[in-house]
Design a protein around this motif. Structure first.
Motif, PDB file in Angstrom:
ATOM      1  N   PRO A  14       0.831  -1.205   0.000  1.00 39.16           N
ATOM      2  CA  PRO A  14       0.000   0.000   0.000  1.00 39.16           C
ATOM      3  C   PRO A  14       0.869   1.260   0.000  1.00 39.16           C
ATOM      4  CG  PRO A  14      -0.866  -1.592   1.551  1.00 39.16           C
ATOM      5  CD  PRO A  14       0.470  -2.114   1.081  1.00 39.16           C
ATOM      6  N   GLY A  15       0.456   2.240  -0.752  1.00 39.59           N
ATOM      7  CA  GLY A  15       1.217   3.482  -0.877  1.00 39.59           C
ATOM      8  C   GLY A  15       2.179   3.492  -2.051  1.00 39.59           C
ATOM      9  N   GLN A  16       2.420   2.333  -2.646  1.00 37.26           N
ATOM     10  CA  GLN A  16       3.324   2.249  -3.794  1.00 37.26           C
ATOM     11  C   GLN A  16       2.734   3.009  -4.969  1.00 37.26           C
ATOM     12  OE1 GLN A  16       4.133  -1.794  -4.929  1.00 37.26           O
ATOM     13  NE2 GLN A  16       5.322  -1.211  -6.721  1.00 37.26           N
ATOM     14  N   ALA A  17       3.520   3.903  -5.548  1.00 30.67           N
ATOM     15  CA  ALA A  17       3.059   4.714  -6.680  1.00 30.67           C
ATOM     16  C   ALA A  17       3.216   3.957  -7.984  1.00 30.67           C
ATOM     17  CB  ALA A  17       3.837   6.021  -6.747  1.00 30.67           C
ATOM     18  N   LEU A  18       2.256   4.144  -8.868  1.00 30.09           N
ATOM     19  CA  LEU A  18       2.350   3.643 -10.232  1.00 30.09           C
ATOM     20  C   LEU A  18       3.044   4.714 -11.067  1.00 30.09           C
ATOM     21  CD1 LEU A  18      -0.052   1.992  -8.982  1.00 30.09           C
ATOM     22  CD2 LEU A  18      -0.967   1.877 -11.292  1.00 30.09           C
ATOM     23  N   PRO A  19       3.767   4.332 -12.099  1.00 34.68           N
ATOM     24  CA  PRO A  19       4.394   5.346 -12.959  1.00 34.68           C
ATOM     25  C   PRO A  19       3.321   6.127 -13.718  1.00 34.68           C
ATOM     26  CG  PRO A  19       4.700   3.148 -13.886  1.00 34.68           C
ATOM     27  CD  PRO A  19       4.044   2.967 -12.549  1.00 34.68           C
ATOM     28  N   GLU A  20       3.611   7.385 -13.977  1.00 33.14           N
ATOM     29  CA  GLU A  20       2.668   8.209 -14.735  1.00 33.14           C
ATOM     30  C   GLU A  20       2.613   7.749 -16.193  1.00 33.14           C
ATOM     31  OE1 GLU A  20       3.650  12.362 -14.300  1.00 33.14           O
ATOM     32  OE2 GLU A  20       2.544  12.468 -12.412  1.00 33.14           O
ATOM     33  N   LEU A  21       1.476   7.973 -16.808  1.00 32.84           N
ATOM     34  CA  LEU A  21       1.286   7.688 -18.225  1.00 32.84           C
ATOM     35  C   LEU A  21       0.599   8.900 -18.844  1.00 32.84           C
ATOM     36  CD1 LEU A  21       1.216   5.785 -20.734  1.00 32.84           C
ATOM     37  CD2 LEU A  21      -1.046   5.035 -19.911  1.00 32.84           C
ATOM     38  N   VAL A  22       1.220   9.487 -19.865  1.00 34.00           N
ATOM     39  CA  VAL A  22       0.656  10.646 -20.547  1.00 34.00           C
ATOM     40  C   VAL A  22      -0.004  10.180 -21.837  1.00 34.00           C
ATOM     41  CG1 VAL A  22       1.151  12.883 -21.605  1.00 34.00           C
ATOM     42  CG2 VAL A  22       2.430  12.158 -19.570  1.00 34.00           C
ATOM     43  N   ILE A  23      -1.270  10.556 -21.995  1.00 38.69           N
ATOM     44  CA  ILE A  23      -2.043  10.215 -23.184  1.00 38.69           C
ATOM     45  C   ILE A  23      -2.349  11.512 -23.935  1.00 38.69           C
ATOM     46  CG2 ILE A  23      -4.202   9.225 -24.066  1.00 38.69           C
ATOM     47  CD1 ILE A  23      -2.737   7.101 -22.556  1.00 38.69           C
ATOM     48  N   PRO A  24      -1.795  11.714 -25.146  1.00 34.12           N
ATOM     49  CA  PRO A  24      -2.181  12.882 -25.934  1.00 34.12           C
ATOM     50  C   PRO A  24      -3.643  12.740 -26.376  1.00 34.12           C
ATOM     51  CG  PRO A  24      -0.169  11.862 -26.786  1.00 34.12           C
ATOM     52  CD  PRO A  24      -0.766  10.916 -25.800  1.00 34.12           C
ATOM     53  N   ILE A  25      -4.423  13.783 -26.194  1.00 36.76           N
ATOM     54  CA  ILE A  25      -5.837  13.753 -26.577  1.00 36.76           C
ATOM     55  C   ILE A  25      -5.949  14.339 -27.980  1.00 36.76           C
ATOM     56  CG2 ILE A  25      -8.179  14.449 -25.962  1.00 36.76           C
ATOM     57  CD1 ILE A  25      -6.737  12.594 -23.913  1.00 36.76           C
ATOM     58  N   THR A  26      -6.382  13.517 -28.914  1.00 33.73           N
ATOM     59  CA  THR A  26      -6.498  13.920 -30.315  1.00 33.73           C
ATOM     60  C   THR A  26      -7.919  13.686 -30.806  1.00 33.73           C
ATOM     61  OG1 THR A  26      -5.936  11.727 -31.160  1.00 33.73           O
ATOM     62  CG2 THR A  26      -4.085  13.238 -30.731  1.00 33.73           C
ATOM     63  N   VAL A  27      -8.259  14.342 -31.903  1.00 34.86           N
ATOM     64  CA  VAL A  27      -9.557  14.105 -32.541  1.00 34.86           C
ATOM     65  C   VAL A  27      -9.666  12.623 -32.901  1.00 34.86           C
ATOM     66  CG1 VAL A  27     -10.977  14.593 -34.578  1.00 34.86           C
ATOM     67  CG2 VAL A  27      -9.796  16.464 -33.403  1.00 34.86           C
ATOM     68  N   GLN A  28      -8.589  12.064 -33.416  1.00 35.61           N
ATOM     69  CA  GLN A  28      -8.609  10.658 -33.828  1.00 35.61           C
ATOM     70  C   GLN A  28      -8.887   9.734 -32.648  1.00 35.61           C
ATOM     71  OE1 GLN A  28      -6.157  12.864 -34.551  1.00 35.61           O
ATOM     72  NE2 GLN A  28      -6.255  13.064 -36.773  1.00 35.61           N
ATOM     73  N   LEU A  29      -8.262   9.984 -31.497  1.00 35.56           N
ATOM     74  CA  LEU A  29      -8.494   9.149 -30.317  1.00 35.56           C
ATOM     75  C   LEU A  29      -9.950   9.253 -29.866  1.00 35.56           C
ATOM     76  CD1 LEU A  29      -7.515   7.344 -27.974  1.00 35.56           C
ATOM     77  CD2 LEU A  29      -6.903   9.448 -26.756  1.00 35.56           C
ATOM     78  N   ILE A  30     -10.458  10.461 -29.797  1.00 33.46           N
ATOM     79  CA  ILE A  30     -11.839  10.666 -29.346  1.00 33.46           C
ATOM     80  C   ILE A  30     -12.824  10.016 -30.305  1.00 33.46           C
ATOM     81  CG2 ILE A  30     -13.616  12.420 -28.981  1.00 33.46           C
ATOM     82  CD1 ILE A  30     -11.324  14.232 -27.901  1.00 33.46           C
ATOM     83  N   THR A  31     -12.661  10.266 -31.589  1.00 33.96           N
ATOM     84  CA  THR A  31     -13.580   9.737 -32.594  1.00 33.96           C
ATOM     85  C   THR A  31     -13.483   8.221 -32.690  1.00 33.96           C
ATOM     86  OG1 THR A  31     -13.420  11.796 -33.822  1.00 33.96           O
ATOM     87  CG2 THR A  31     -14.286   9.910 -35.014  1.00 33.96           C
ATOM     88  N   ALA A  32     -12.275   7.696 -32.740  1.00 29.30           N
ATOM     89  CA  ALA A  32     -12.099   6.242 -32.844  1.00 29.30           C
ATOM     90  C   ALA A  32     -12.654   5.539 -31.609  1.00 29.30           C
ATOM     91  CB  ALA A  32     -10.626   5.900 -33.034  1.00 29.30           C
ATOM     92  N   GLY A  33     -12.438   6.121 -30.438  1.00 30.12           N
ATOM     93  CA  GLY A  33     -12.985   5.528 -29.212  1.00 30.12           C
ATOM     94  C   GLY A  33     -14.501   5.495 -29.228  1.00 30.12           C
ATOM     95  N   ALA A  34     -15.104   6.572 -29.702  1.00 28.51           N
ATOM     96  CA  ALA A  34     -16.568   6.615 -29.777  1.00 28.51           C
ATOM     97  C   ALA A  34     -17.098   5.583 -30.774  1.00 28.51           C
ATOM     98  CB  ALA A  34     -17.030   8.015 -30.158  1.00 28.51           C
ATOM     99  N   ILE A  35     -16.473   5.503 -31.934  1.00 28.26           N
ATOM    100  CA  ILE A  35     -16.912   4.546 -32.945  1.00 28.26           C
ATOM    101  C   ILE A  35     -16.704   3.112 -32.463  1.00 28.26           C
ATOM    102  CG2 ILE A  35     -16.400   3.642 -35.255  1.00 28.26           C
ATOM    103  CD1 ILE A  35     -15.821   6.614 -36.040  1.00 28.26           C
ATOM    104  N   ALA A  36     -15.550   2.843 -31.857  1.00 26.23           N
ATOM    105  CA  ALA A  36     -15.250   1.486 -31.380  1.00 26.23           C
ATOM    106  C   ALA A  36     -16.236   1.030 -30.307  1.00 26.23           C
ATOM    107  CB  ALA A  36     -13.828   1.421 -30.836  1.00 26.23           C
TER     108      ALA A  36
END
Length: 146
Positions: A14-36
């Motif tokens: 408990p208390g162990q940190a997970l490494p950060e993950l950066v996700i760029p938010i793009t039109v393609q990611l948003i649209t593809a996620g919605a369609i999928a």
């Protein structure tokens, strides 16, 4: 087969940190996620429709956010972990041109069931887009994959 190793329950505290993950938010990611996810709501793929709703641009749907949150935790845990539960709440919207940074930490461990609870958040420039918890079952040690 993957070369990625599964995190062992015995190595998590408990208390162990997970490494950060950066996700760029793009039109393609948003649209593809919605369609999928078969979410054809116009605010997720049509900028003009999103603006008519008062949004500056298309915005990410909850199912895409859920998938990204699960990816974040499973990338940390490894392929031998069993995902049990994900509980999330949405906050600030994700718009194209921004990025979402996931962070998290182990919030609980149960040795009897080998379950690990992870508290997570995904933050963008406006604040927390998503907050929540995930529960996983991890194997005991390096040789244990059950």
């Amino acid at each position: 087969m993957t070369s990625k190793k599964t995190r062992a329950f015995d190595d998590v505290l408990p208390g162990q940190a997970l490494p950060e993950l950066v996700i760029p938010i793009t039109v393609q990611l948003i649209t593809a996620g919605a369609i999928a996810t078969r979410d054809y709501f116009p605010g997720h793929h049509d900028k003009d429709a999103a603006r008519e709703l008062g949004s500056p641009h298309v915005f990410m749907n909850i199912l895409t956010t859920s998938g990204l949150a699960q990816r974040y935790v499973e990338d940390w845990a490894g392929p031998g972990a069993r995902f049990q539960d994900l509980k999330i709440k949405l906050g600030a919207p994700n718009y194209p041109g921004d990025s979402m940074t996931f962070s998290g930490e182990v919030s609980a461990c149960d040795a009897a069931s080998r379950t690990v609870e992870v508290t997570l958040k995904g933050k963008n420039s406006m604040g927390n887009h998503v907050t929540g918890t995930a529960t996983l079952v991890l194997p005991h040690g390096a040789g244990d994959r059950t």
